[in-house]
Write an enzyme that holds these catalytic residues in place. Structure first.
Site, short mmCIF file in Angstrom:
data_model
loop_
_atom_site.label_atom_id
_atom_site.label_comp_id
_atom_site.label_asym_id
_atom_site.label_seq_id
_atom_site.Cartn_x
_atom_site.Cartn_y
_atom_site.Cartn_z
CG ASP A 121 31.56 80.12 20.80
OD1 ASP A 121 32.38 79.28 21.20
OD2 ASP A 121 31.87 81.23 20.34
CG ASP A 205 29.19 81.22 24.54
OD1 ASP A 205 28.01 81.62 24.54
OD2 ASP A 205 30.12 81.85 24.02
CG HIS A 254 34.61 80.14 24.96
ND1 HIS A 254 34.68 80.74 23.74
CD2 HIS A 254 33.36 80.40 25.43
CE1 HIS A 254 33.52 81.33 23.47
NE2 HIS A 254 32.71 81.14 24.51
CG ASP A 256 37.61 76.05 23.31
OD1 ASP A 256 37.79 77.18 23.79
OD2 ASP A 256 36.87 75.82 22.33
CB CYS A 361 36.51 78.28 18.62
SG CYS A 361 37.68 78.63 19.91
N1 ABU Z 1 36.89 81.22 22.04
C1 ABU Z 1 38.05 80.84 22.74
C2 ABU Z 1 38.91 82.05 23.03
C3 ABU Z 1 39.64 81.85 24.25
C4 ABU Z 1 40.88 82.69 24.35
O1 ABU Z 1 40.87 83.86 23.99
O2 ABU Z 1 41.90 82.19 24.79
#
Ligand code: ABU
Length: 382
Positions: A121, A205, A254, A256, A361
């Site tokens: 992040d 981020d 995010h 990812d 992450c």
């Molecule tokens: N930091 C990634 C969290 C994303 C999600 O909650 O799917």
């Protein structure tokens, strides 16, 4: 003087920091840490980041260290990740320990900290440049201090270092009319393009940017605003194309766990968060990329997902063409990756999930063996 000499001597060699995408062979990586972690206060804006079913947890523990059992297992989870990476021959670096329980007061707000577990992040590495992200959580204001020893060291060894304009996080940064306590209404706001973060100042981020060589995808999310995206576009200049992409997601945070490249020419798409932009889908299709849909994440209910979804099952780290790190209990995802030709490496990390992320992450790849390339046909440089 010795440090300057070091810089001069490295100037013409490959930088110790060098990565352009998510899949070139990995050589060095940062793994975050949660030592000194504290539970954030359930402030008005934090309600949009925390899952409503856990608001009582934040009410009870806000400003206090995490319950011991949760904390100890979380620390162990990141240690497991470090050991697995080292066993695979990867150099692992960790940030410093910070006491996040300390309360701080800026000109605009007062807060305690959070943790430095989610390196992705805060840090974004593009080529030989380390970019410090201007994150939007008030409890993350001083997180940069955990990484400064590492960054100074990389700088002294030849990396470029940029801190994006730090947010003041004044009240104007958060939409005071955003319906934080009405979950259904807040979903409507988000689907119409209105978020808790305003355009008062740039914020982003690193995890909202996904690197595909010269092409970088980014989403407007709860913590990345258009101002921040524009800052990045101008900062990187004409060598990179920034593509803003939208996904069907009522709590975007995010990329990812949503759109995850796992090899050159191969990307995973989260079935619950399809891409809404046909031109992006066309861009991948026309360049021969395979888009695969992974099975749902299984994270067991005894692991509290305070801030995240179960799709952390997709939150993988690629080591090379064969090896990919996956959470150990995610059997269907492991099977699925095997079918795609990978040799998944299981990491017992799900006790880190309560601290806000998963494998991808919690890491920031610092060096991958590869060069800057274009992976998409027929795209004009801007
Ligand atoms: N930091 C990634 C969290 C994303 C999600 O909650 O799917």
């Amino acid at each position: 003087m010795t440090e300057l000499t070091t810089y001069k001597s490295l100037k013409n060699t490959t930088s110790i920091v060098c990565t352009y995408n998510e899949w070139d062979p990995l050589e060095e990586i940062i793994v975050g840490r949660i030592d000194g972690a504290v539970v954030p206060h359930l402030t008005r804006e934090f309600k949009t980041f925390a899952k409503p079913e856990y608001w009582d947890f934040f009410r009870q523990y806000g400003g206090k260290p995490y319950p011991q059992e949760l904390f100890k297992k979380g620390v162990q989870a990141l240690n497991n990740l470090q050991k697995t990476l080292e066993d695979q021959g990867i150099v692992v670096k960790r940030p410093d320990v910070i006491d996040f329980t300390k309360t701080y007061k800026t000109l605009d707000f007062e807060s305690c900290g959070f943790n430095s577990g989610n390196a992705r992040d805060f840090l974004l590495v593009i080529g030989d440049e380390i970019i410090e992200s201007p994150m939007a959580y008030r409890c993350r204001y001083f997180e940069f201090q955990a990484y400064r020893s590492l960054i100074k060291d990389y700088f002294n060894k030849g990396a470029r270092w940029t801190a994006a304009p730090k947010c003041t996080m004044a009240d104007a940064m958060y939409d005071q009319k955003f319906p934080v306590t009405d979950v259904e209404e807040s979903k409507k706001w988000i689907s119409s393009g209105r978020y808790i973060t305003t355009e008062y100042e740039p914020c982003f981020d690193g995890a909202d940017f996904t690197r595909f060589g010269r092409d970088i995808l980014v989403s407007r999310s709860l913590v990345t605003n258009n101002f921040g995206i524009e800052w990045m576009r101008r900062h990187l200049g004409p060598d990179y194309r920034i593509h803003v992409v939208r996904f069907q997601d009522d709590s975007p945070m995010h990329m990812d766990t949503t759109w995850v490249p796992i090899a050159e020419g191969m990307v995973l798409t989260c079935p619950e968060r399809p891409c809404l932009d046909q031109h992006i889908l066309d861009m991948f299709e026309k360049s021969g990329w395979e888009v695969h849909t992974p099975p749902a994440g299984l994270c067991p209910s005894h692991i509290p997902l305070h801030l995240t979804s179960r799709w952390l099952s997709m939150n993988t780290v690629v080591i090379d063409k064969e090896r990919i790190l996956v959470e150990a209990s995610e059997e269907p995802t492991i099977k699925f990756l095997k079918k795609l030709g990978f040799k998944p490496i299981a990491v017992d990390i799900n006790h880190f999930f309560p601290f806000g992320g998963g494998l991808h992450c919690s890491t920031c790849d610092v060096r991958r063996k590869g060069t800057l390339k274009s992976y998409f046909n027929n795209i004009e440089m801007i």
